[in-house]
Structure formats: structure tokens, C-alpha cells
Design an enzyme around this catalytic site. Structure first.
Site, PDB file in Angstrom:
ATOM      1  CD1 TRP A   1      -3.075   1.285   0.831  1.00  0.00           C
ATOM      2  CD2 TRP A   1      -1.544   2.453   1.939  1.00  0.00           C
ATOM      3  NE1 TRP A   1      -3.602   2.526   1.098  1.00  0.00           N
ATOM      4  CE2 TRP A   1      -2.676   3.262   1.772  1.00  0.00           C
ATOM      5  CE3 TRP A   1      -0.445   2.989   2.620  1.00  0.00           C
ATOM      6  CZ2 TRP A   1      -2.765   4.579   2.251  1.00  0.00           C
ATOM      7  CZ3 TRP A   1      -0.517   4.294   3.092  1.00  0.00           C
ATOM      8  CH2 TRP A   1      -1.668   5.075   2.905  1.00  0.00           C
ATOM      9  CG  HIS A   2       3.162   2.458   3.382  1.00  0.00           C
ATOM     10  ND1 HIS A   2       2.468   1.491   4.052  1.00  0.00           N
ATOM     11  CD2 HIS A   2       3.071   3.575   4.141  1.00  0.00           C
ATOM     12  CE1 HIS A   2       1.994   1.999   5.179  1.00  0.00           C
ATOM     13  NE2 HIS A   2       2.340   3.253   5.255  1.00  0.00           N
ATOM     14  N   GLY A   3       4.009   1.614  -1.088  1.00  0.00           N
ATOM     15  CA  GLY A   3       4.733   1.877  -2.317  1.00  0.00           C
ATOM     16  C   GLY A   3       4.853   0.628  -3.150  1.00  0.00           C
TER      17      GLY A   3
ATOM     18  CG  PHE B   1       2.687   6.364   0.462  1.00  0.00           C
ATOM     19  CD1 PHE B   1       3.756   5.982  -0.352  1.00  0.00           C
ATOM     20  CD2 PHE B   1       2.954   6.775   1.747  1.00  0.00           C
ATOM     21  CE1 PHE B   1       5.054   5.994   0.136  1.00  0.00           C
ATOM     22  CE2 PHE B   1       4.242   6.784   2.242  1.00  0.00           C
ATOM     23  CZ  PHE B   1       5.288   6.398   1.438  1.00  0.00           C
TER      24      PHE B   1
END
Lengths: 480, 81
Positions: free
Chosen positions: A324-326, A480
Site C-alpha cells: 500500500w505504501h509503495g 502513496f
């Protein structure tokens, strides 16, 4: 539009004034138009993506509620999830997936001919798609009525304070607020403005100052050695905390001015005594999202596995959280390391409780907090480094005992300045954060007008002298 | 089985799973009232309750509980069925 820009200052004053001037029945429209303008400052055509998911989720919500058979309800939920995850997959993960296919092909001696997409990631995509999914899931679970007013539903997804970097709201907390009539309340408005000012201070004075040093360390221009890496990772911990919690403060504050209450996103995360505790204090709106919609269903489903169901649920959830973050493997490693740490804490809880109870409480607390903080700094190396290569260089640097102070003279003047000022502003931040929570200090501020303005004036001076104003830096979590 | 008996047995399960002998459950007790009761241990509790009463809940039943009273009611209706 960045919160830390003159554009936003003008926008905020204009929108807030109009908000209070207009009768209640027009306010939703004002906020919706304002939110569109806010979003379109980044890349105007991307508003179509938002429009696409809003229309689908709006209809899915109504259909889920009115459908007679469980099968039909499920179909409309799946439609909504596919639309949201589909948009994410195309805009955020397509090239990452293609990269992995290329890697696999090369391994077996083939060429990958699937073309790459040349697109810029839409800002805040992961945030508003998650918020939108929360709506259809809650309608499906029967915890939220479907919203019939298309404008209000659009505003739920697009409300500008939390549109691009959260908090990721829930429909139960948010939707009814758009129907409520908020009047001007001097204390509330001032409280909101104070929160915004504090958020801006964290961003401009702390995060953007520390980032100069952090960037220099990670770029590797001056090599990597023990002290340099420790300073860089230590500064990064406070950079990301002040960057993101500063953003959340401005979000909560600007909503509060108008009367809205957004959920708390941070609760002094560096005071956590375990990683499990840390995730109850850091980006709370995301960790509860994952807990409610991913972790809990997995664990309930696999509960026959006993304790291993929890471990399985944690690792999967944090794998997804990393993703999800990257869109990259270092982010996934960052996530999985958190999942492993929490699994360890879960499996050894009884044993640790027994062992640690032999220590004095203060020592136990201090050691636990320190250990958590060191772990966080270490795994953030994967988060911050642009690749595994850099990450491993930095980690190797921890064991390179070269004399750091012999290198400092080679630093640019700007870097030397930021290194020293970085420690100065960090000390200010730590003291102020403690003071805001101190009841005696608060009482003193409330009693003495002079005392209050002296403190504000002092902070303003720190802001002017030590703030980093070169060019407004974007927020880390925008990517993000 | 009476509601009060179920509550008493739930109390014993909670003490055992959460390793805390000071727990006293009432119908309105929630996870916020007991420090050890978090999302990691919640499922351990569910499994222990299912084993003890020899019943099986559905996922939506588990997710609909708001407090201990809801849990006790769910156990009661399962046992009656």
C-alpha cells in the site's frame, strides 16, 4: 494544493469565510467545489478517476442496500472493490507488476514485450480509494445506510482536508457530519487554527529541515559510516513523524475550524513499548482499516490454526500494508518485518511478561521504548532508501567505524547549517510536544494572556529563523 | 444454560486466555476496558469459547459483537439451537 503553500493560505481563508457566510443548505456544494479545485491543482484531468470510482461506489452502495438476495448484495460489493482496486492496480501497480514479470522472464531467458505505462501516480490515490471501499464494505455489513444524496456522497470521498493523505475516514463517522449544521464557535475555531499552526510548524521547521540532512546521508555523497548513518536514520524517524503527523494536524485543524471532527491519526507513537502498541499509535486510520477489513476476516477464517492464524494474518496484512505504501519490494520488506516483529511479540507475550517483571518498571519501560525506536529506525531504512542497493549500503555503513568528524569539513555550508539547526529544532519540538500535554503548562497559558502570547511569539520566531522556506516541500505520504 | 452461568464461564476463559486473574466481566464490558484484550487476542478468545461450549460461530456473528453481553447472547442462542 500543498497545505504549506501560499495558495492554500488564500484558498483556506476564502473557503472558510464563504462557508460561514452561506446558509447551511449551500455549504455541501461549496465544500465539494472547493475540494475539486484543491485536487485539480495537482493534475486536473485526474479528477476523472475520482469521478469514475465515486459514481460506481455511489450506485453500488444503493444497490447493496436494496438488493433482496445475499448473492446480489455480494455482487455489488465485489463490483465496487474491483473498481477501486482496479484503479489502484492500473495507476500504482501496473509498472511494478510488469517489472516483476520482466525479472521472471529474464530468469528463464525470455524477453518481456509488455509495454510500460508512462503515467504519474495520482495524488492520494491509495487514501481515497481505501476510504471509498470502507463505505461500500460498511453498507454491505449493515453498519451504514447507503447515502442517497450524490453530492454528499461525493463530498465524503473528496472532502479536501483529508482527500490526499487522510485520515482515512469511516462513513459512520463522516457522512452524518455533512448533514449537520455547524455554527461559528470562537473557541473551536481558535482550537482548529492552533492545531493547523502546530502542524505547519512540524512540517516547515522540523521535517523539512531534517530532510536536508537525511537526503544527504541517503544520497551517499559523503559515504556511510556509523555516526553518519545513526544521525540520518534518527533524523528520518522525526522527519517522517513530523511530516505526516503535521499533515494530519493541519487536516484535523482545518476541518475543526468548520466544525467537523476527523479521527485522530497519531497518538505519540514513539512512546510505544511494543511494535503492536506502535501500530495503535501510528497512522491509526490506516491500521484500523487493515485490522477491520483485512486482518480480522483472515484470522476469523483461519482460526482453526490457533496461534498461527494470528501470525499468518499479521504477515499477510503487513505485506499488503507495505505494498500500500509503495509499489516496490523494499516497502514490502519494511511491512513484512513489522509483521514478523508483531508475531514475535504475540508468540512470546507470556514469557516476556514474566521475564520483564523482574526488572524495575522504569527500566523496563525505558528499555522497551528504546528497543522499539531502534527497530523502527532500522526498518525505515528499507522504506526511505530508493532501492535494496542503497538500503544495504546504509546497513553496511553502520559497521564502518571511520571518523565521522573528519568528514564534516567537506560538507557544504548549507548541510553543516542544517545539521546543527536540525538538533536545535528537534530539541524544541520534543520540549513543545511535552509542554502541550502538560496540564500545569496549559493552565498557565489559560491564566496569563501575556504568557500565552510570549510562547506564541517565541514559536513564531523559531519558525521564521529556522523554518525551511526554500521551496515548499511536498509531503512524504502524498506519493502513496 | 442461564445467562449468568455463561457469563461466569466466559469470565474463566478470559482469565485463562488473557493471563489476567483480575478480569471481572459484565454484559457491558468491551475491549477498551481490558488492556490485554486486543485484536490479536480477540480471536484466541473466540476459539477458546467455541471449544469450551462446542459451538461454531459464523464470521458475521463474530464481527457483530459490540460487548461481552453480545458474546454471551450469541453463545446462549447457539446452545439453544
Amino acid at each position: 494544493m500543498l497545505f504549506n503553500s501560499i495558495d492554500f493560505l488564500i484558498f483556506f481563508i476564502f473557503v472558510t469565510t464563504l462557508y460561514f457566510a452561506l446558509p447551511h443548505r449551500f455549504r455541501w456544494f461549496l465544500l465539494l467545489v472547493a475540494s475539486c479545485v484543491f485536487y485539480m491543482f495537482f493534475k486536473p484531468e485526474y479528477i476523472l478517476i475520482l469521478g469514475f470510482t465515486i459514481v460506481i461506489d455511489y450506485y453500488a452502495g444503493i444497490k447493496i442496500e436494496s438488493a433482496k438476495s445475499p448473492g446480489a448484495r455480494k455482487r455489488f460489493l465485489v463490483l465496487s472493490l474491483i473498481a477501486n482496486i482496479g484503479v489502484l492496480a492500473v495507476f500504482k501497480y501496473y509498472n511494478f507488476i510488469n517489472d516483476n514479470i520482466t525479472g521472471l522472464c529474464n530468469l528463464f531467458g525470455y524477453d518481456n514485450h509488455i509495454p510500460y505505462l508512462k503515467i504519474i501516480l495520482p495524488i492520494g490515490l491509495s487514501f481515497h480509494t481505501f476510504q471509498a471501499m470502507s463505505y461500500t464494505i460498511e453498507v454491505y455489513r449493515g453498519n451504514q445506510k447507503a447515502e442517497r444524496h450524490f453530492g454528499i456522497y461525493s463530498l465524503y470521498v473528496m472532502f479536501y482536508p483529508q482527500l490526499v493523505a487522510g485520515p482515512i475516514e469511516r462513513p459512520q463517522n463522516m457522512l452524518h457530519q455533512f448533514w449537520e449544521k455547524y455554527t461559528w464557535d470562537y473557541d473551536r475555531v481558535m482550537g482548529g487554527l492552533r492545531l493547523m499552526a502546530w502542524g505547519l510548524f512540524k512540517k516547515v521547521v522540523i521535517a523539512d529541515r531534517l530532510s536536508i540532512v537525511v537526503d544527504a546521508m541517503y544520497n551517499g555523497t559523503y559515504g556511510y559510516n556509523t555516526i553518519w548513518v545513526i544521525i540520518g536514520t534518527f533524523f528520518f524517524a522525526y522527519q517522517i513523524y513530523c511530516d505526516f503527523s503535521g499533515y494530519s494536524d493541519i487536516a484535523l485543524g482545518s476541518a475543526k475550524v468548520m466544525g467537523f471532527t476527523l479521527m485522530k491519526n497519531f497518538n505519540y507513537p514513539f512512546q510505544a513499548k511494543t511494535i503492536t502498541d506502535y501500530w495503535r499509535r501510528w497512522h491509526i486510520s490506516l491500521s484500523t482499516w487493515f485490522s477491520d477489513y483485512l486482518y480480522t476476516p483472515i484470522v476469523i477464517n483461519k482460526r482453526d490454526w490457533g496461534k498461527w492464524a494470528v501470525v499468518f494474518g499479521l504477515v499477510i496484512t503487513f505485506f499488503i500494508s507495505g505494498l500500500w505504501h509503495g509499489a516496490g519490494w523494499p516497502f514490502i520488506i519494511w511491512g513484512v518485518l513489522h509483521g514478523i516483529a508483531m508475531s514475535y511479540e504475540f508468540l512470546t507475550k507470556k514469557w516476556r511478561k514474566k521475564t520483564m517483571s523482574k526488572l524495575p518498571v522504569w527500566l523496563n519501560n525505558t528499555l522497551s521504548q528504546l528497543l522499539v525506536f531502534i527497530f523502527l529506525q532500522f526498518v525505515w531504512i528499507f522504506f526511505r532508501a530508493d532501492s535494496f542497493r542503497t538500503a544495504f549500503k546504509v546497513i553496511k555503513g553502520i559497521f564502518n567505524y571511520e571518523n565521522f568528524f573528519a568528514q564534516v569539513p567537506a560538507f557544504t555550508a548549507a548541510l553543516k547549517y542544517s545539521l546543527v539547526v536540525g538538533f536545535v529544532v528537534l530539541a524544541h519540538f520534543l520540549v513543545f510536544e511535552k509542554l502541550w500535554r502538560n496540564e500545569k503548562f496549559q493552565a498557565m497559558l489559560n491564566q496569563s494572556v501575556y504568557g500565552k502570547y510570549a510562547v506564541y511569539a517565541y514559536m513564531f520566531l523559531v519558525f521564521i529563523f529556522f523554518g525551511s522556506f526554500k521551496n515548499a516541500q511536498s509531503f512524504i505520504y502524498f506519493q502513496f | 444454560m442461564e445467562q449468568s452461568q455463561i457469563l461466569q464461564q466466559l469470565n474463566d476463559i478470559f482469565k485463562d486466555v488473557l493471563d489476567n486473574d483480575d478480569i471481572v466481566l459484565t454484559d457491558i464490558t468491551t475491549a477498551n476496558d481490558i488492556e490485554e484484550w486486543d485484536s490479536l487476542y480477540h480471536i484466541q478468545l473466540v476459539v477458546a469459547i467455541e471449544k469450551h461450549f462446542k459451538i461454531k460461530f459464523t464470521a458475521s456473528e463474530i464481527q457483530s459483537w459490540k460487548n461481552v453481553g453480545d458474546m454471551a447472547n450469541a453463545v446462549k442462542s447457539k446452545l439453544a439451537a
